[in-house]
Design a protein around this motif. Sequence first.
Motif, PDB file in Angstrom:
ATOM      1  N   TRP A  70       0.824  -1.207   0.000  1.00 52.04           N
ATOM      2  CA  TRP A  70       0.000   0.000   0.000  1.00 52.04           C
ATOM      3  C   TRP A  70       0.856   1.254   0.000  1.00 52.04           C
ATOM      4  O   TRP A  70       1.930   1.280   0.606  1.00 52.04           O
ATOM      5  CB  TRP A  70      -0.902   0.037   1.235  1.00 52.04           C
ATOM      6  CG  TRP A  70      -1.836  -1.110   1.301  1.00 52.04           C
ATOM      7  CD1 TRP A  70      -1.629  -2.303   1.933  1.00 52.04           C
ATOM      8  CD2 TRP A  70      -3.117  -1.205   0.688  1.00 52.04           C
ATOM      9  NE1 TRP A  70      -2.712  -3.121   1.748  1.00 52.04           N
ATOM     10  CE2 TRP A  70      -3.643  -2.475   0.990  1.00 52.04           C
ATOM     11  CE3 TRP A  70      -3.876  -0.327  -0.088  1.00 52.04           C
ATOM     12  CZ2 TRP A  70      -4.896  -2.881   0.553  1.00 52.04           C
ATOM     13  CZ3 TRP A  70      -5.121  -0.744  -0.520  1.00 52.04           C
ATOM     14  CH2 TRP A  70      -5.619  -2.015  -0.200  1.00 52.04           C
ATOM     15  N   MET A  71       0.354   2.269  -0.670  1.00 51.64           N
ATOM     16  CA  MET A  71       0.917   3.614  -0.589  1.00 51.64           C
ATOM     17  C   MET A  71      -0.216   4.563  -0.235  1.00 51.64           C
ATOM     18  O   MET A  71      -1.363   4.324  -0.616  1.00 51.64           O
ATOM     19  CB  MET A  71       1.521   4.063  -1.926  1.00 51.64           C
ATOM     20  CG  MET A  71       2.818   3.384  -2.273  1.00 51.64           C
ATOM     21  SD  MET A  71       3.570   4.103  -3.753  1.00 51.64           S
ATOM     22  CE  MET A  71       4.360   5.560  -3.033  1.00 51.64           C
ATOM     23  N   ALA A  72       0.137   5.611   0.468  1.00 55.32           N
ATOM     24  CA  ALA A  72      -0.817   6.695   0.708  1.00 55.32           C
ATOM     25  C   ALA A  72      -0.175   7.952   0.153  1.00 55.32           C
ATOM     26  O   ALA A  72       0.948   8.306   0.519  1.00 55.32           O
ATOM     27  CB  ALA A  72      -1.116   6.844   2.193  1.00 55.32           C
ATOM     28  N   ILE A  73      -0.876   8.569  -0.774  1.00 48.38           N
ATOM     29  CA  ILE A  73      -0.416   9.821  -1.346  1.00 48.38           C
ATOM     30  C   ILE A  73      -1.570  10.804  -1.280  1.00 48.38           C
ATOM     31  O   ILE A  73      -2.735  10.408  -1.209  1.00 48.38           O
ATOM     32  CB  ILE A  73       0.085   9.653  -2.797  1.00 48.38           C
ATOM     33  CG1 ILE A  73      -0.975   9.031  -3.681  1.00 48.38           C
ATOM     34  CG2 ILE A  73       1.357   8.833  -2.824  1.00 48.38           C
ATOM     35  CD1 ILE A  73      -0.558   8.886  -5.130  1.00 48.38           C
ATOM     36  N   SER A  74      -1.233  12.076  -1.294  1.00 46.72           N
ATOM     37  CA  SER A  74      -2.282  13.070  -1.149  1.00 46.72           C
ATOM     38  C   SER A  74      -2.070  14.203  -2.137  1.00 46.72           C
ATOM     39  O   SER A  74      -0.957  14.672  -2.320  1.00 46.72           O
ATOM     40  CB  SER A  74      -2.281  13.627   0.271  1.00 46.72           C
ATOM     41  OG  SER A  74      -3.211  14.681   0.385  1.00 46.72           O
ATOM     42  N   SER A  75      -3.171  14.618  -2.751  1.00 39.12           N
ATOM     43  CA  SER A  75      -3.151  15.839  -3.552  1.00 39.12           C
ATOM     44  C   SER A  75      -4.473  16.576  -3.433  1.00 39.12           C
ATOM     45  O   SER A  75      -4.704  17.538  -4.130  1.00 39.12           O
ATOM     46  CB  SER A  75      -2.872  15.525  -5.024  1.00 39.12           C
ATOM     47  OG  SER A  75      -3.964  14.873  -5.596  1.00 39.12           O
ATOM     48  N   ILE A  88       3.849  11.938  -0.438  1.00 37.60           N
ATOM     49  CA  ILE A  88       3.772  10.543  -0.003  1.00 37.60           C
ATOM     50  C   ILE A  88       3.536  10.550   1.497  1.00 37.60           C
ATOM     51  O   ILE A  88       4.351  11.066   2.257  1.00 37.60           O
ATOM     52  CB  ILE A  88       5.060   9.765  -0.337  1.00 37.60           C
ATOM     53  CG1 ILE A  88       5.243   9.650  -1.842  1.00 37.60           C
ATOM     54  CG2 ILE A  88       5.014   8.371   0.303  1.00 37.60           C
ATOM     55  CD1 ILE A  88       6.522   8.940  -2.259  1.00 37.60           C
ATOM     56  N   LEU A  89       2.426   9.987   1.917  1.00 39.74           N
ATOM     57  CA  LEU A  89       2.106   9.891   3.334  1.00 39.74           C
ATOM     58  C   LEU A  89       2.530   8.541   3.903  1.00 39.74           C
ATOM     59  O   LEU A  89       2.849   8.431   5.072  1.00 39.74           O
ATOM     60  CB  LEU A  89       0.595  10.082   3.539  1.00 39.74           C
ATOM     61  CG  LEU A  89       0.007  11.378   2.980  1.00 39.74           C
ATOM     62  CD1 LEU A  89      -1.508  11.395   3.158  1.00 39.74           C
ATOM     63  CD2 LEU A  89       0.645  12.588   3.634  1.00 39.74           C
ATOM     64  N   LYS A  90       2.488   7.475   3.050  1.00 43.30           N
ATOM     65  CA  LYS A  90       2.954   6.143   3.417  1.00 43.30           C
ATOM     66  C   LYS A  90       3.561   5.521   2.177  1.00 43.30           C
ATOM     67  O   LYS A  90       2.922   5.427   1.146  1.00 43.30           O
ATOM     68  CB  LYS A  90       1.792   5.272   3.917  1.00 43.30           C
ATOM     69  CG  LYS A  90       2.257   3.927   4.475  1.00 43.30           C
ATOM     70  CD  LYS A  90       1.556   2.784   3.772  1.00 43.30           C
ATOM     71  CE  LYS A  90       2.065   1.425   4.196  1.00 43.30           C
ATOM     72  NZ  LYS A  90       3.167   0.927   3.396  1.00 43.30           N
ATOM     73  N   ILE A 108      -9.624   7.651 -11.474  1.00 45.81           N
ATOM     74  CA  ILE A 108      -8.668   8.558 -12.104  1.00 45.81           C
ATOM     75  C   ILE A 108      -9.474   9.711 -12.662  1.00 45.81           C
ATOM     76  O   ILE A 108     -10.376   9.511 -13.472  1.00 45.81           O
ATOM     77  CB  ILE A 108      -7.887   7.876 -13.249  1.00 45.81           C
ATOM     78  CG1 ILE A 108      -7.093   6.690 -12.709  1.00 45.81           C
ATOM     79  CG2 ILE A 108      -6.965   8.885 -13.936  1.00 45.81           C
ATOM     80  CD1 ILE A 108      -6.476   5.832 -13.796  1.00 45.81           C
ATOM     81  N   ASP A 109      -9.161  10.913 -12.194  1.00 45.26           N
ATOM     82  CA  ASP A 109      -9.846  12.073 -12.750  1.00 45.26           C
ATOM     83  C   ASP A 109      -8.860  12.929 -13.540  1.00 45.26           C
ATOM     84  O   ASP A 109      -8.716  12.750 -14.730  1.00 45.26           O
ATOM     85  CB  ASP A 109     -10.663  12.846 -11.716  1.00 45.26           C
ATOM     86  CG  ASP A 109      -9.917  13.111 -10.424  1.00 45.26           C
ATOM     87  OD1 ASP A 109      -8.687  13.255 -10.434  1.00 45.26           O
ATOM     88  OD2 ASP A 109     -10.579  13.195  -9.387  1.00 45.26           O
ATOM     89  N   THR A 110      -8.116  13.822 -12.916  1.00 42.34           N
ATOM     90  CA  THR A 110      -7.207  14.688 -13.680  1.00 42.34           C
ATOM     91  C   THR A 110      -6.000  13.927 -14.219  1.00 42.34           C
ATOM     92  O   THR A 110      -5.425  14.317 -15.221  1.00 42.34           O
ATOM     93  CB  THR A 110      -6.691  15.858 -12.828  1.00 42.34           C
ATOM     94  OG1 THR A 110      -5.890  15.349 -11.762  1.00 42.34           O
ATOM     95  CG2 THR A 110      -7.850  16.700 -12.290  1.00 42.34           C
ATOM     96  N   GLY A 111      -5.586  12.861 -13.531  1.00 47.03           N
ATOM     97  CA  GLY A 111      -4.397  12.113 -13.926  1.00 47.03           C
ATOM     98  C   GLY A 111      -3.115  12.688 -13.367  1.00 47.03           C
ATOM     99  O   GLY A 111      -2.046  12.076 -13.491  1.00 47.03           O
ATOM    100  N   LEU A 112      -3.175  13.850 -12.740  1.00 45.62           N
ATOM    101  CA  LEU A 112      -1.968  14.510 -12.227  1.00 45.62           C
ATOM    102  C   LEU A 112      -1.293  13.690 -11.134  1.00 45.62           C
ATOM    103  O   LEU A 112      -0.086  13.437 -11.185  1.00 45.62           O
ATOM    104  CB  LEU A 112      -2.303  15.916 -11.705  1.00 45.62           C
ATOM    105  CG  LEU A 112      -2.788  16.916 -12.742  1.00 45.62           C
ATOM    106  CD1 LEU A 112      -3.310  18.175 -12.073  1.00 45.62           C
ATOM    107  CD2 LEU A 112      -1.688  17.239 -13.731  1.00 45.62           C
ATOM    108  N   THR A 113      -2.048  13.265 -10.151  1.00 43.89           N
ATOM    109  CA  THR A 113      -1.491  12.492  -9.049  1.00 43.89           C
ATOM    110  C   THR A 113      -0.960  11.149  -9.530  1.00 43.89           C
ATOM    111  O   THR A 113       0.154  10.746  -9.192  1.00 43.89           O
ATOM    112  CB  THR A 113      -2.555  12.270  -7.953  1.00 43.89           C
ATOM    113  OG1 THR A 113      -3.037  13.537  -7.519  1.00 43.89           O
ATOM    114  CG2 THR A 113      -1.983  11.518  -6.766  1.00 43.89           C
ATOM    115  N   LEU A 114      -1.734  10.466 -10.338  1.00 43.25           N
ATOM    116  CA  LEU A 114      -1.329   9.147 -10.816  1.00 43.25           C
ATOM    117  C   LEU A 114      -0.101   9.232 -11.720  1.00 43.25           C
ATOM    118  O   LEU A 114       0.781   8.378 -11.652  1.00 43.25           O
ATOM    119  CB  LEU A 114      -2.488   8.472 -11.536  1.00 43.25           C
ATOM    120  CG  LEU A 114      -2.265   7.016 -11.895  1.00 43.25           C
ATOM    121  CD1 LEU A 114      -1.930   6.168 -10.665  1.00 43.25           C
ATOM    122  CD2 LEU A 114      -3.484   6.456 -12.593  1.00 43.25           C
TER     123      LEU A 114
END
Length: 185
Positions: A70-75, A88-90, A108-114
């Motif tokens: 698992w990863m936790a990321i935030s935008s 990156i949170l985790k 997937i919406d904007t695709g920026l984070t991914l």
Amino acid sequence: MDIEHITDDLDLEKTLFSEDEIRNRLGELAKRIESDYDGEDLLLVGVLKGAVMVMADLARTLDRHVEMDWMAISSYGSGTTSSGVVRILKDLDADITGRHVLVVEDIIDTGLTLSWLISNLRSRGPASVEICTLLRKPDAQKMSVDVRYVGFDIANEFVVGYGLDYAEKYRNLRSIGTLAPHVYS
């Protein structure tokens, strides 16, 4: 929780996908994944928190062994649109060098984070990195992201349920619906 338990609150406008529709589509995706990775070790990487339901159900549908991390990321912060700034949170516990990695996403919406995440993972030397998402909003994309497995393409509406939230609510709905604008405006 069933969607019927909250419709009295007028929070949801409509149901997009029922629990059965989601389960059936994940089964179809699982068959493709099994075929594509036949004879290969596969690491599923879920993006917290939204992908928990998708990854759990996808993994249980696969008729093969897989490892999960698992990863936790935030935008997002507390808003309803992506900020484009990723943290990156985790991070992963596993070393992905030389491994086949399948990133599992809820939406997937904007695709920026991914796009940022995929670039980050590819810099770690895996054998491959592919994406599986339950939902994709083609009209919302600001950055092109090559997605190998897509459950459903949807309109650019705010959706909740099956892991998707608004202000940490609605994640445990068994189906996916559109959130009424009065809730988040």
